[in-house]
Design a protein around this motif. Structure first.
Motif, PDB file in Angstrom:
ATOM      1  N   ASP A  90      84.188  19.023  85.392  1.00 40.92           N
ATOM      2  CA  ASP A  90      84.836  20.195  85.966  1.00 40.92           C
ATOM      3  C   ASP A  90      85.396  19.925  87.360  1.00 40.92           C
ATOM      4  OD1 ASP A  90      84.230  21.634  83.705  1.00 40.92           O
ATOM      5  OD2 ASP A  90      82.433  22.564  84.540  1.00 40.92           O
ATOM      6  N   SER A  91      84.721  19.054  88.107  1.00 43.48           N
ATOM      7  CA  SER A  91      85.136  18.791  89.494  1.00 43.48           C
ATOM      8  C   SER A  91      86.219  17.726  89.606  1.00 43.48           C
ATOM      9  CB  SER A  91      83.915  18.353  90.319  1.00 43.48           C
ATOM     10  OG  SER A  91      83.381  17.141  89.809  1.00 43.48           O
ATOM     11  N   ASP A  92      86.586  17.092  88.490  1.00 42.26           N
ATOM     12  CA  ASP A  92      87.572  16.017  88.531  1.00 42.26           C
ATOM     13  C   ASP A  92      88.960  16.538  88.895  1.00 42.26           C
ATOM     14  OD1 ASP A  92      85.618  14.262  87.736  1.00 42.26           O
ATOM     15  OD2 ASP A  92      86.247  14.187  85.643  1.00 42.26           O
ATOM     16  N   VAL A  93      89.718  15.715  89.626  1.00 42.17           N
ATOM     17  CA  VAL A  93      91.136  16.009  89.814  1.00 42.17           C
ATOM     18  C   VAL A  93      91.785  16.076  88.431  1.00 42.17           C
ATOM     19  CG1 VAL A  93      93.311  15.128  90.730  1.00 42.17           C
ATOM     20  CG2 VAL A  93      91.216  14.913  92.074  1.00 42.17           C
ATOM     21  N   GLU A  94      92.618  17.088  88.210  1.00 48.54           N
ATOM     22  CA  GLU A  94      93.153  17.335  86.874  1.00 48.54           C
ATOM     23  C   GLU A  94      94.307  16.378  86.570  1.00 48.54           C
ATOM     24  OE1 GLU A  94      93.020  21.467  84.917  1.00 48.54           O
ATOM     25  OE2 GLU A  94      95.128  21.155  85.415  1.00 48.54           O
ATOM     26  N   ILE A  95      93.918  15.134  86.236  1.00 50.20           N
ATOM     27  CA  ILE A  95      94.874  14.111  85.839  1.00 50.20           C
ATOM     28  C   ILE A  95      94.592  13.734  84.391  1.00 50.20           C
ATOM     29  CG2 ILE A  95      95.636  11.729  86.207  1.00 50.20           C
ATOM     30  CD1 ILE A  95      96.608  13.686  88.320  1.00 50.20           C
ATOM     31  N   PHE A  96      95.643  13.719  83.570  1.00 45.18           N
ATOM     32  CA  PHE A  96      95.518  13.393  82.160  1.00 45.18           C
ATOM     33  C   PHE A  96      96.055  11.981  81.939  1.00 45.18           C
ATOM     34  CE2 PHE A  96      95.921  17.890  82.749  1.00 45.18           C
ATOM     35  CZ  PHE A  96      95.048  18.465  81.840  1.00 45.18           C
ATOM     36  N   ARG A 109      98.985  18.576  84.859  1.00 46.26           N
ATOM     37  CA  ARG A 109      99.200  19.565  83.795  1.00 46.26           C
ATOM     38  C   ARG A 109     100.671  19.972  83.743  1.00 46.26           C
ATOM     39  NH1 ARG A 109      95.670  24.218  81.432  1.00 46.26           N
ATOM     40  NH2 ARG A 109      93.942  23.061  82.372  1.00 46.26           N
ATOM     41  N   GLU A 110     101.356  19.872  84.860  1.00 50.64           N
ATOM     42  CA  GLU A 110     102.772  20.239  84.900  1.00 50.64           C
ATOM     43  C   GLU A 110     103.677  19.098  84.446  1.00 50.64           C
ATOM     44  OE1 GLU A 110     100.260  22.758  86.901  1.00 50.64           O
ATOM     45  OE2 GLU A 110     100.620  20.680  87.540  1.00 50.64           O
ATOM     46  N   GLY A 111     103.091  17.928  84.160  1.00 49.36           N
ATOM     47  CA  GLY A 111     103.871  16.804  83.663  1.00 49.36           C
ATOM     48  C   GLY A 111     104.341  15.839  84.725  1.00 49.36           C
ATOM     49  N   ASP A 112     103.940  16.051  85.980  1.00 46.92           N
ATOM     50  CA  ASP A 112     104.339  15.135  87.054  1.00 46.92           C
ATOM     51  C   ASP A 112     103.510  13.859  86.977  1.00 46.92           C
ATOM     52  OD1 ASP A 112     106.154  17.010  88.083  1.00 46.92           O
ATOM     53  OD2 ASP A 112     104.574  17.994  89.241  1.00 46.92           O
ATOM     54  N   THR A 113     104.139  12.707  87.207  1.00 47.33           N
ATOM     55  CA  THR A 113     103.456  11.428  87.126  1.00 47.33           C
ATOM     56  C   THR A 113     102.668  11.166  88.406  1.00 47.33           C
ATOM     57  OG1 THR A 113     105.134  10.503  85.664  1.00 47.33           O
ATOM     58  CG2 THR A 113     103.732   8.934  86.847  1.00 47.33           C
ATOM     59  N   SER A 114     101.372  10.953  88.246  1.00 48.17           N
ATOM     60  CA  SER A 114     100.498  10.620  89.374  1.00 48.17           C
ATOM     61  C   SER A 114     100.121   9.148  89.346  1.00 48.17           C
ATOM     62  CB  SER A 114      99.229  11.485  89.338  1.00 48.17           C
ATOM     63  OG  SER A 114      98.333  11.133  90.362  1.00 48.17           O
ATOM     64  N   VAL A 115      99.945   8.618  88.133  1.00 42.49           N
ATOM     65  CA  VAL A 115      99.651   7.204  87.943  1.00 42.49           C
ATOM     66  C   VAL A 115     100.798   6.609  87.140  1.00 42.49           C
ATOM     67  CG1 VAL A 115      98.073   5.518  86.904  1.00 42.49           C
ATOM     68  CG2 VAL A 115      97.153   7.584  87.996  1.00 42.49           C
ATOM     69  N   PRO A 116     101.511   5.631  87.668  1.00 42.46           N
ATOM     70  CA  PRO A 116     102.667   5.070  86.952  1.00 42.46           C
ATOM     71  C   PRO A 116     102.271   4.470  85.602  1.00 42.46           C
ATOM     72  CG  PRO A 116     102.406   4.079  89.139  1.00 42.46           C
ATOM     73  CD  PRO A 116     101.264   4.979  88.949  1.00 42.46           C
ATOM     74  N   PHE A 117     103.204   4.423  84.688  1.00 43.26           N
ATOM     75  CA  PHE A 117     102.962   3.882  83.348  1.00 43.26           C
ATOM     76  C   PHE A 117     103.070   2.352  83.387  1.00 43.26           C
ATOM     77  CE2 PHE A 117     103.744   8.271  82.570  1.00 43.26           C
ATOM     78  CZ  PHE A 117     103.069   8.582  81.400  1.00 43.26           C
ATOM     79  N   GLU A 118     102.012   1.733  83.914  1.00 45.22           N
ATOM     80  CA  GLU A 118     102.036   0.285  84.101  1.00 45.22           C
ATOM     81  C   GLU A 118     100.738  -0.379  83.641  1.00 45.22           C
ATOM     82  OE1 GLU A 118     100.723   0.255  88.821  1.00 45.22           O
ATOM     83  OE2 GLU A 118     102.840   0.225  88.318  1.00 45.22           O
ATOM     84  N   TYR A 119      99.904   0.364  82.888  1.00 44.87           N
ATOM     85  CA  TYR A 119      98.621  -0.179  82.446  1.00 44.87           C
ATOM     86  C   TYR A 119      98.584  -0.290  80.915  1.00 44.87           C
ATOM     87  CZ  TYR A 119      97.372   0.975  87.225  1.00 44.87           C
ATOM     88  OH  TYR A 119      97.357   1.054  88.591  1.00 44.87           O
ATOM     89  N   ASP A 120      97.906  -1.321  80.431  1.00 47.57           N
ATOM     90  CA  ASP A 120      97.750  -1.487  78.985  1.00 47.57           C
ATOM     91  C   ASP A 120      96.801  -0.448  78.405  1.00 47.57           C
ATOM     92  OD1 ASP A 120      99.453  -3.626  79.043  1.00 47.57           O
ATOM     93  OD2 ASP A 120      97.869  -5.134  79.154  1.00 47.57           O
ATOM     94  N   GLU A 121      95.880   0.040  79.242  1.00 47.54           N
ATOM     95  CA  GLU A 121      94.947   1.068  78.791  1.00 47.54           C
ATOM     96  C   GLU A 121      94.367   1.776  80.009  1.00 47.54           C
ATOM     97  OE1 GLU A 121      91.597   1.415  75.231  1.00 47.54           O
ATOM     98  OE2 GLU A 121      92.154  -0.537  76.046  1.00 47.54           O
ATOM     99  N   PRO A 143      92.831   8.826  91.051  1.00 45.63           N
ATOM    100  CA  PRO A 143      93.835   9.654  90.382  1.00 45.63           C
ATOM    101  C   PRO A 143      95.226   9.590  91.005  1.00 45.63           C
ATOM    102  CG  PRO A 143      91.785  10.867  90.617  1.00 45.63           C
ATOM    103  CD  PRO A 143      91.641   9.616  91.430  1.00 45.63           C
ATOM    104  N   ASP A 144      95.326   9.074  92.247  1.00 50.35           N
ATOM    105  CA  ASP A 144      96.659   8.896  92.846  1.00 50.35           C
ATOM    106  C   ASP A 144      97.045   7.420  92.904  1.00 50.35           C
ATOM    107  OD1 ASP A 144      94.808   8.219  94.732  1.00 50.35           O
ATOM    108  OD2 ASP A 144      95.623   9.476  96.327  1.00 50.35           O
TER     109      ASP A 144
END
Length: 311
Positions: A90-96, A109-121, A143-144
């Motif tokens: 519950d206390s986690d930063v809301e990053i999916f 949740r709004e779809g903004d990128t916080s972590v770039p798409f650069e990881y295999d997993e 998360p950032d």
């Protein structure tokens, strides 16, 4: 519903409880119903629920995930990804953590990128730490997308509480090493199995540990006031991996006699009464004798070993 087997033996989940206005049910595929029994979503082969964010995700026939809330309203900014992992607490930063085109990143949740798409997993946000993998190497990011643990290890241990400064990493020798986040250094000595540091103390199992088959160690395999027959018949050797040392975050062994995982918390609490320092042999024995007293009994004419009585 009545079951004639244990939960672990149930091969296929058939339904789930209502969350808000909807509940999942399974026939040929997963569907969702409202409280009147009306089916309004169907054709999913996998579902997941994020308790901390109160959202559902369901994988559709195209292999991507539909995300919706407990009122069956679509969350379009989170939908359409090849994978989605909800925040854990519950206390986690809301990053999916989501994937597209074979790469993982993190979005709000709004779809903004916080972590770039650069990881295999990426393995989801847990206490604001996200384990990630590139190739065969693992690390931890925030998360950032700030680096917490370098992506150079064979595995990582995610924390079990917030704001930790000490985690475990696995090297190629399959041993776990204490990683100090503040100094960015891993310990020299590794262990076969470990628990997360709690109040600055961790339970660790070294490569070699001699665990004697005695009343004190048999007592540590059961909660207090266990039956005498169970304790007397306990196989210490078969449960050897339940025992280890207590280590602090300065890599000092505080308790070097075998302590079971079952009694780790209780022993750790007692150690803190001594100021969290390394204990003498007598102090270690006194604590274990005290904590296991309800599980130890002896025949009147028996001879006690030196480790089984306090003097």
């Amino acid at each position: 519903t009545q079951f004639d087997c244990s939960r672990d033996e149930i091969e296929e989940q058939t339904h789930g409880d209502f969350t808000g206005d909807i509940a999942p049910v399974r026939g040929a595929s997963w569907s969702f119903i409202d409280k009147s029994g009306k089916i309004f979503r169907s054709g999913y082969d996998m579902i997941k629920y994020g308790k901390s964010v109160r959202l559902w995700a369901a994988r559709n026939s195209s292999g991507t995930w539909d995300v919706f809330d407990e009122s069956n309203s679509d969350i379009s900014c989170l939908s359409g990804y090849d994978e989605i992992i909800f925040p854990v607490n519950d206390s986690d930063v809301e990053i999916f953590c989501v994937s597209k085109n074979g790469k993982f990143g993190g979005i709000t949740r709004e779809g903004d990128t916080s972590v770039p798409f650069e990881y295999d997993e990426a393995f989801g946000n847990c206490f604001d730490m996200i384990a990630v993998r590139n190739g065969e190497k693992y690390g931890i990011i925030s998360p950032d997308n700030n680096l917490i643990v370098p992506i150079e290890y064979s595995g990582t241990y995610l924390p079990s509480e917030k704001d930790v400064k000490h985690v475990w990493v696995k090297k190629t020798d399959d041993f776990y090493y204490h990683f100090n986040i503040s100094t960015q250094k891993a310990s020299v000595k590794g262990f076969r199995k470990v628990t997360n540091f709690k109040n600055g103390i961790a339970h660790v199992i070294p490569e070699v540990l001699d665990v004697e088959d005695n009343a004190l160690n048999r007592a540590q395999l059961y909660q207090p006031n266990a039956s005498t027959d169970s304790i007397n018949s306990a196989d210490v050797k078969a449960n050897k991996d339940a025992f280890g040392y207590l280590l602090n975050s300065d890599d000092v062994v505080l308790v070097k006699v075998p302590v079971s995982t079952l009694y780790y918390d209780a022993v750790s609490t007692e150690v803190q009464k001594y100021g969290g320092r390394a204990l003498t042999d007598t102090e270690q024995k006194r604590i274990l004798l005290k904590l296991t007293r309800e599980n130890r009994s002896y025949a009147l004419k028996s001879t006690l070993g030196e480790d089984e009585w306090d003097y």
